[in-house]
Design a protein around this motif. Structure first.
Motif, PDB file in Angstrom:
ATOM      1  N   PRO A  43       1.305  -5.436   3.814  1.00  0.00           N
ATOM      2  CA  PRO A  43       0.980  -4.797   2.526  1.00  0.00           C
ATOM      3  C   PRO A  43      -0.509  -4.923   2.231  1.00  0.00           C
ATOM      4  O   PRO A  43      -1.114  -5.972   2.445  1.00  0.00           O
ATOM      5  CB  PRO A  43       1.835  -5.566   1.517  1.00  0.00           C
ATOM      6  CG  PRO A  43       2.148  -6.864   2.175  1.00  0.00           C
ATOM      7  CD  PRO A  43       2.183  -6.606   3.648  1.00  0.00           C
ATOM      8  N   ALA A  44      -1.107  -3.843   1.748  1.00  0.00           N
ATOM      9  CA  ALA A  44      -2.543  -3.812   1.497  1.00  0.00           C
ATOM     10  C   ALA A  44      -2.870  -4.437   0.149  1.00  0.00           C
ATOM     11  O   ALA A  44      -2.049  -4.429  -0.769  1.00  0.00           O
ATOM     12  CB  ALA A  44      -3.038  -2.363   1.538  1.00  0.00           C
ATOM     13  N   PRO A  45      -4.080  -4.965   0.004  1.00  0.00           N
ATOM     14  CA  PRO A  45      -4.500  -5.474  -1.313  1.00  0.00           C
ATOM     15  C   PRO A  45      -4.851  -4.326  -2.238  1.00  0.00           C
ATOM     16  O   PRO A  45      -5.181  -3.229  -1.797  1.00  0.00           O
ATOM     17  CB  PRO A  45      -5.733  -6.314  -0.976  1.00  0.00           C
ATOM     18  CG  PRO A  45      -6.304  -5.646   0.235  1.00  0.00           C
ATOM     19  CD  PRO A  45      -5.126  -5.135   1.022  1.00  0.00           C
ATOM     20  N   ALA A  46      -4.785  -4.564  -3.525  1.00  0.00           N
ATOM     21  CA  ALA A  46      -5.218  -3.581  -4.510  1.00  0.00           C
ATOM     22  C   ALA A  46      -6.680  -3.863  -4.847  1.00  0.00           C
ATOM     23  O   ALA A  46      -7.018  -4.953  -5.298  1.00  0.00           O
ATOM     24  CB  ALA A  46      -4.351  -3.667  -5.762  1.00  0.00           C
ATOM     25  N   LEU A  51      -5.206   0.530  -0.563  1.00  0.00           N
ATOM     26  CA  LEU A  51      -5.786   1.345   0.503  1.00  0.00           C
ATOM     27  C   LEU A  51      -4.901   1.334   1.744  1.00  0.00           C
ATOM     28  O   LEU A  51      -4.148   0.396   1.969  1.00  0.00           O
ATOM     29  CB  LEU A  51      -7.164   0.801   0.869  1.00  0.00           C
ATOM     30  CG  LEU A  51      -8.120   0.495  -0.284  1.00  0.00           C
ATOM     31  CD1 LEU A  51      -9.395  -0.107   0.256  1.00  0.00           C
ATOM     32  CD2 LEU A  51      -8.389   1.738  -1.080  1.00  0.00           C
ATOM     33  N   ALA A  52      -5.054   2.351   2.549  1.00  0.00           N
ATOM     34  CA  ALA A  52      -4.429   2.367   3.869  1.00  0.00           C
ATOM     35  C   ALA A  52      -5.558   2.285   4.886  1.00  0.00           C
ATOM     36  O   ALA A  52      -6.442   3.141   4.914  1.00  0.00           O
ATOM     37  CB  ALA A  52      -3.612   3.650   4.068  1.00  0.00           C
ATOM     38  N   LEU A 100      -0.873  -0.955   4.620  1.00  0.00           N
ATOM     39  CA  LEU A 100      -0.326   0.165   3.876  1.00  0.00           C
ATOM     40  C   LEU A 100       0.084  -0.320   2.491  1.00  0.00           C
ATOM     41  O   LEU A 100       0.347  -1.512   2.302  1.00  0.00           O
ATOM     42  CB  LEU A 100       0.891   0.756   4.609  1.00  0.00           C
ATOM     43  CG  LEU A 100       0.624   1.389   5.971  1.00  0.00           C
ATOM     44  CD1 LEU A 100       1.941   1.763   6.644  1.00  0.00           C
ATOM     45  CD2 LEU A 100      -0.268   2.612   5.848  1.00  0.00           C
ATOM     46  N   PRO A 101       0.151   0.584   1.509  1.00  0.00           N
ATOM     47  CA  PRO A 101       0.614   0.154   0.180  1.00  0.00           C
ATOM     48  C   PRO A 101       1.960  -0.549   0.267  1.00  0.00           C
ATOM     49  O   PRO A 101       2.865  -0.108   0.972  1.00  0.00           O
ATOM     50  CB  PRO A 101       0.713   1.473  -0.598  1.00  0.00           C
ATOM     51  CG  PRO A 101      -0.265   2.379   0.073  1.00  0.00           C
ATOM     52  CD  PRO A 101      -0.226   2.016   1.532  1.00  0.00           C
ATOM     53  N   GLY A 102       2.091  -1.635  -0.450  1.00  0.00           N
ATOM     54  CA  GLY A 102       3.337  -2.394  -0.406  1.00  0.00           C
ATOM     55  C   GLY A 102       4.494  -1.668  -1.047  1.00  0.00           C
ATOM     56  O   GLY A 102       5.654  -1.990  -0.781  1.00  0.00           O
ATOM     57  N   ALA A 132      -6.135   5.579  -1.317  1.00  0.00           N
ATOM     58  CA  ALA A 132      -4.930   4.771  -1.520  1.00  0.00           C
ATOM     59  C   ALA A 132      -3.979   5.528  -2.414  1.00  0.00           C
ATOM     60  O   ALA A 132      -4.295   6.554  -2.977  1.00  0.00           O
ATOM     61  CB  ALA A 132      -5.282   3.427  -2.155  1.00  0.00           C
ATOM     62  N   SER A 133      -2.798   4.982  -2.563  1.00  0.00           N
ATOM     63  CA  SER A 133      -1.867   5.567  -3.507  1.00  0.00           C
ATOM     64  C   SER A 133      -2.167   5.050  -4.889  1.00  0.00           C
ATOM     65  O   SER A 133      -2.913   4.111  -5.078  1.00  0.00           O
ATOM     66  CB  SER A 133      -0.433   5.186  -3.116  1.00  0.00           C
ATOM     67  OG  SER A 133      -0.182   3.874  -3.521  1.00  0.00           O
TER      68      SER A 133
END
Length: 617
Positions: A54-57, A79-80, A89-91, A215-216
């Motif tokens: 899982p990516a950091p915010a 971010l991816a 990838l987004p968690g 990112a999402s």
């Protein structure tokens, strides 16, 4: 609760709910998508040594809506991107109101990441995003319908250019054009703020602070479905950090030129390894989550934590007895693409003072049932007919011989006997158990992981004793490369009985998990067994790691090379794990059919013997 505090919390919940622009009812979690993302990423040419995390915010700096500014949300985005360790990838994705679209976005980002190494890592994400998308659509035409669906659903979610200042509106129009036609060149006009993050693009490298990122929107404004899910996801996210000099503690007050500068101030907190004496650790974790960048420094002062760590080491009087001066073993360095000879020192150890023990009362009925089941695996004695020597005359062979001799065609050395011989079950197995410190965690209110492993070894031994198969059991843990502990629990040729059970009863959690060295020593022992089928069974609860650089990609690649060495020696390596994230890295280590994940640890003692039966059938 104070009425003002109650009203404040209610107002905060109301504003945050109004500011949300995600769709929790259609959310898709990264853990749910892992079984599909991993094979897709690797099938398209992605580095099979990268795990999926899982990516950091991170802060993006783009303009937010009024409600988002009031709520203090949507300052960050996930971010991816990839680095040498993982694909981030987004968690959790809840960007679209349809679950299928959120799943498609995960698949699209994984496909982009698999093709990402071909572009320069230092390029701008605004230039790299459309270029990489164009390349992906050209190489993967089957992805185009999915991409077009994503773009059609995503453009209405982007900021309205008509409500943005002139410079930002022009930049947004450029991003929209690049999304619609990825083949067009992108030149973002200068503006006060960068464009909003683009969920369909990939960031080129580990992101830098204050850079606009792809990112999402499932960042700070997206709330997972439960508090437990939130904390679990945060614990597994990668934090951004930097190393800085130790700040001086005798400085006075900080002065700010502007009043608003106070909001850019970050507090220095002296954080050491947590101990039982630490207070309010949850508050410290919450404070760390609020920081965009964790600045780490080395304090040269001596602290009790170092003394505490040394006290955790067993004294010689209470430790297992070392056997010899240690064994030097090589280790694989993937960065050098070379095997470093005599790099690790493995120390065989045995609990000589452990008193003989009986099988625990709670396992006796299960062991009795397993012994009955495994006796069926014992080869039955069968009559072999037509033998030149044997215990009885083979009447059929004799009649055939007499008929042929009467016809003048009898052989000179007739095979006229039959013999009762045992069936063929030539198997040698070595079970290698992970005894690292992580096995000290609790499975439930009654048992720890080490207790589950001990029960598994008891029942495994009981079952194999019923079949008569040759087997050995060893355990391992490590503390850096100079001290890899290799516990002798049962050797080949040693009878399973009270002494072996006593060693199993004396098992206790050790240190870290330097898997490569332990596997290489097991290869040496198992390869010396004269058997047609030799099984190396690894029992673990986590991935390779140690206190030094033996972590992440380095430890995974060394373990993978050790497994390959086992296969080259004609052994069958197989891993049994209770690690819920194992499917991220075990296919890279053992292959798609070389491991099994036990979802419920309590089932391990019962399932391990039956798994052995399947592997040796």
């Amino acid at each position: 609760m104070d009425p003002e505090e109650h009203v404040g919390k209610a107002w905060d919940r109301l504003i945050r709910r109004a500011a949300r622009n995600d769709h929790p009812e259609a959310a898709v979690a990264l853990d749910e998508m892992r079984p599909r993302l991993g094979p897709l990423f690797r099938a398209l040419g992605g580095d099979d040594g990268l795990r999926i995390e899982p990516a950091p915010a991170l802060p993006h700096g783009a303009r937010r809506t009024l409600l988002q500014s009031i709520a203090g949300s949507h300052r960050r985005a996930e971010l991816a991107w990839t680095d040498t360790q993982a694909l981030y990838l987004p968690g959790r994705l809840a960007l679209f109101p349809e679950t299928a679209l959120n799943r498609d976005l995960y698949l699209w980002l994984a496909a982009l990441a698999a093709l990402g190494d071909a572009l320069p890592a230092g390029s701008s994400w605004l230039a790299r995003g459309p270029e990489l998308a164009h390349r992906a659509l050209r190489r993967l035409p089957g992805m185009r319908p999915r991409y077009e669906r994503l773009v059609s659903a995503y453009l209405p979610l982007r900021p309205d250019p008509g409500k943005l200042p002139a410079g930002e509106a022009a930049a947004e129009q450029t991003v929209r054009a690049a999304l619609t036609d990825p083949g067009t060149a992108v030149s973002i006009p200068a503006a006060k703020r960068p464009p909003a993050p683009v969920a369909l693009w990939l960031h080129p490298s580990p992101p830098e602070e204050q850079a606009p990122v792809a990112a999402s929107d499932a960042g700070e404004g997206a709330e997972p479905s439960s508090e437990g899910e939130t904390r679990d996801l945060e614990d597994r996210r990668r934090r951004r950090g930097e190393r800085v000099a130790m700040p001086e503690r005798d400085k006075g007050l900080l002065l700010f030129r502007n009043a608003e500068s106070i909001w850019s101030w970050s507090e220095f907190v002296n954080v050491d390894r947590p101990t039982e004496e630490d207070e309010d650790l949850e508050a410290a974790a919450d404070a760390a989550d609020d920081l965009d960048l964790l600045s780490l420094s080395r304090d040269n002062k001596r602290t009790a934590s170092r003394l505490r760590f040394d006290l955790d080491l067993p004294s010689e009087a209470n430790d297992d007895t070392p056997l010899g001066g240690g064994i030097l073993l090589p280790e694989w360095d993937y960065r050098r693409d070379a095997l470093r000879p005599d790099f690790c020192r493995l120390q065989p150890m045995v609990a000589e003072d452990a008193p003989p023990a009986e099988l625990p009362e709670g396992l006796r009925s299960t062991a009795r049932r397993l012994r009955g089941q495994f006796r069926q695996l014992t080869p039955t004695r069968t009559w072999l007919a037509g033998q030149p020597e044997g215990t009885e005359v083979d009447l059929d062979a004799y009649q055939h011989f007499v008929a042929e001799r009467a016809a003048g065609a009898a052989t000179e050395d007739p095979a006229l006997y039959r013999d009762l011989r045992p069936g063929d079950r030539d198997i040698a197995s070595l079970l290698l158990a992970d005894l690292s410190l992580s096995t000290d965690t609790w499975v439930n209110s009654r048992a720890r992981v080490i207790d589950v492993i001990r029960d598994s070894l008891y029942l495994f031994s009981e079952a194999l004793t019923a079949t008569g198969d040759r087997f050995a059991i060893y355990g391992f843990s490590s503390r850096k490369r100079e001290h890899v502990r290799y516990h002798v629990l049962k050797e080949f040729g040693e009878r399973y009985g009270g002494r072996v059970r006593g060693r199993l009863a004396a098992l206790k959690p050790g240190f870290y998990t330097r898997m490569g060295a332990a596997i290489r020593q097991s290869i040496r022992l198992l390869a010396g067994q004269p058997a047609s089928h030799r099984l190396l069974l690894l029992l673990t609860d986590g991935k390779p790691n140690d206190m030094d650089r033996y972590e992440g990609r380095y430890g995974v690649e060394d373990t993978r090379m050790a497994v390959r060495e086992a296969r080259r020696m004609g052994l069958q390596p197989f891993c049994v794990t209770i690690d819920r994230d194992a499917e991220d890295y075990l296919p890279h280590l053992f292959g798609s059919r070389g491991y099994v994940v036990i979802r419920t640890p309590e089932e391990l003692p019962r399932r391990l013997p039956h798994l052995y039966a399947q592997l040796t059938r």
